[in-house]
Structure formats: structure tokens, C-alpha cells
Design a protein around this motif. Structure first.
Motif, short mmCIF file in Angstrom:
data_model
loop_
_atom_site.label_atom_id
_atom_site.label_comp_id
_atom_site.label_asym_id
_atom_site.label_seq_id
_atom_site.Cartn_x
_atom_site.Cartn_y
_atom_site.Cartn_z
N HIS A 63 0.87 -1.18 0.00
CA HIS A 63 0.00 0.00 0.00
C HIS A 63 0.90 1.22 0.00
N ASP A 67 5.47 4.81 5.20
CA ASP A 67 6.49 3.89 5.72
C ASP A 67 6.67 2.65 4.84
N HIS A 68 5.96 2.60 3.70
CA HIS A 68 6.06 1.41 2.83
C HIS A 68 6.53 1.71 1.41
N ASP A 136 0.25 -4.05 6.10
CA ASP A 136 -0.35 -3.57 7.34
C ASP A 136 -1.79 -4.06 7.51
N HIS A 171 5.20 -5.12 9.61
CA HIS A 171 5.90 -4.75 10.85
C HIS A 171 5.83 -5.93 11.79
ZN LIG Z 1 3.14 0.39 7.95
#
Ligand SMILES: [Zn+2]
Length: 255
Positions: A63, A67-68, A136, A171
């Protein structure tokens, strides 16, 4: 098939130990990179060094959250392969887009694409046989922030119905026993759903008041994130006909 992880250097309250970048090798040296994370030259170097002489075929994102996905385009450019995801997002522009049910070949390995909206509208999970890369949608060691609760629960139930062996999250640590993990996720969500409804029924007040009650045991630094999940619960309660809105205040309806 061979799977390796490179941990991005972005630990924090929303990312746990950091983002997991996964390298999936078909066993003959064809490799995809999944979720390269934020732009970080040291992390890029670590990924490229781990790839070594092997042949990357694509950089995938589950996505487009920051952070990705932001390093996907620059890393794909450096490797000379396409950046691939469900659609464009902030700092991500796919060369190839994948839809639900898309297949992607990684050398001899078939990667199956499942659209799992909920955490974000554009969220994908990637399946290599019974191994799921869950981004996530499901993470190790905690629940996730949810944008759309109805779709999220449907996406969880969909994964629950697949015969999976391992979950490799965006994560935290990898997980065995996917059915037990997903059952916990579903139970946790439905419990929160009920807690949000009960807080509304008790007349606690605004959305912020509902967050303060339902997430009383959670560090306040996470309350902005919790607010988004509470709003997702409230929207679903509204769709279910269990609450109405009086201006900014949710009000319980009689069952
Ligand atoms: Zn994330």
C-alpha cells in the motif's frame, strides 16, 4: 522459494521496530522486493547488497503509506525493474498496477494478488502458495489502524478462508497459525466495535471523548491513530443503523 527480510531504519510508535522489506526469491535467483519503505540510502544499499548477483524482477508495495512505498520508484529505477502496486499514492507512481486476482510471475514462482481494503483502500496482500505477505493488513504483535471497518473485516474474513501457513507482515515478526492470528484480529475488532457502541450508548459525548474512554489503556501518543479507527467503527455503526449523529456527537439508537 527463499524469503529474506531487511528491516528499515524507521522504528516508531506507528511502525514498531520498523518496516519489514521482504525479498522473495523463486529459488533460482529471480527476486521481488516487497515494501522498500521510506527513502533511505542506507536501507537501499542493504537491499541491493542482499540482492547481490540475483535478478530482481520488480519492486512491489502492499500500500502507499509513507512507511512502505516512497522508496519503490527510486529503487525500481536503480534496479531497472518496474514499481508495482494497486495504484498511485503519495510519493508512489506504479509502472504496473495490480488488481484483485492478478497474477505475477517471479521467475518460476506465481505470486497471487489479493485486494484487502480496510487499513487503506489500496491495500494488497501477496500470496506465494501458503505464504502471505500481509503489509499492514495484519502485523506482528498488535492490531492495526483501520480506515474502513466494514471492508477491513471482510478482508480479514477473506484471508481467513484461505489455506495459509505463514503470515509475513509489514511490521513485527512473522507468524505461524494464520487462522488463530486472524481469529484474534476479528475478535479484537468486534470487541472494540462493541466498546465504541457502549461508549456512545453511555452518552460519553464527542468522538474525542469516545476515544478517551475506549482507548484509556493506550498511550496518548497513539490517540490520533486511534481516532481514525474509532471513526471507522462509528461509520460502520451508522451503516448498521445502531447510531445516528447529532451534529458532532454520535447518539445510540434503540436496538
Ligand atoms: Zn506500515
Amino acid at each position: 522459494m527463499r524469503i529474506e527480510r531487511v528491516l528499515a531504519n524507521n522504528p516508531g510508535p506507528y511502525t514498531g521496530p520498523g518496516t519489514n522489506t521482504w525479498l522473495l526469491d523463486d529459488g533460482t535467483g529471480s527476486v521481488v522486493v516487497i515494501d522498500p519503505g521510506p527513502v533511505d540510502s542506507r536501507h537501499a544499499t542493504a537491499i541491493v547488497e542482499l540482492l547481490g548477483q540475483r535478478a530482481p524482477v520488480a519492486v512491489l508495495v502492499t500500500h502507499t503509506h509513507p512507511d512502505h512505498a516512497p522508496m519503490a520508484n527510486p529503487l525500481a529505477g536503480e534496479l531497472g525493474v518496474p514499481a508495482v502496486g494497486h495504484g498511485p499514492g503519495p510519493k508512489f507512481n506504479p509502472d504496473v498496477t495490480l488488481l484483485d486476482g492478478s497474477d505475477m510471475m517471479v521467475g518460476r514462482l506465481r505470486l497471487e494478488v489479493i485486494h484487502t481494503p480496510g487499513h487503506s483502500d489500496d491495500h494488497l496482500c501477496f500470496l506465494a502458495g501458503a505464504v502471505a505477505f500481509t503489509g499492514d493488513h495484519i502485523i506482528g504483535g498488535s492490531s492495526v489502524m483501520v480506515e474502513d471497518m466494514g471492508r477491513y473485516l471482510a478482508s480479514l474474513r477473506r484471508l481467513r478462508g484461505l489455506s495459509l501457513d505463514r503470515l509475513l507482515p509489514g511490521h513485527g515478526e512473522e507468524m505461524g497459525q494464520p487462522e488463530a492470528v486472524i481469529d484474534w484480529y476479528l475478535a479484537h475488532r468486534l470487541q472494540r466495535h462493541q466498546e465504541v457502541y457502549q461508549a456512545v450508548a453511555a452518552g460519553v459525548g464527542t468522538v474525542a471523548d469516545v476515544v478517551a474512554v475506549v482507548y484509556a489503556g493506550v498511550d496518548r501518543s497513539l490517540h490520533p491513530l486511534a481516532t481514525r479507527s474509532v471513526l471507522a467503527h462509528l461509520r460502520l455503526l451508522f451503516e448498521e443503523g445502531r447510531i445516528a449523529w447529532d451534529g458532532e456527537v454520535p447518539v445510540a439508537l434503540p436496538p
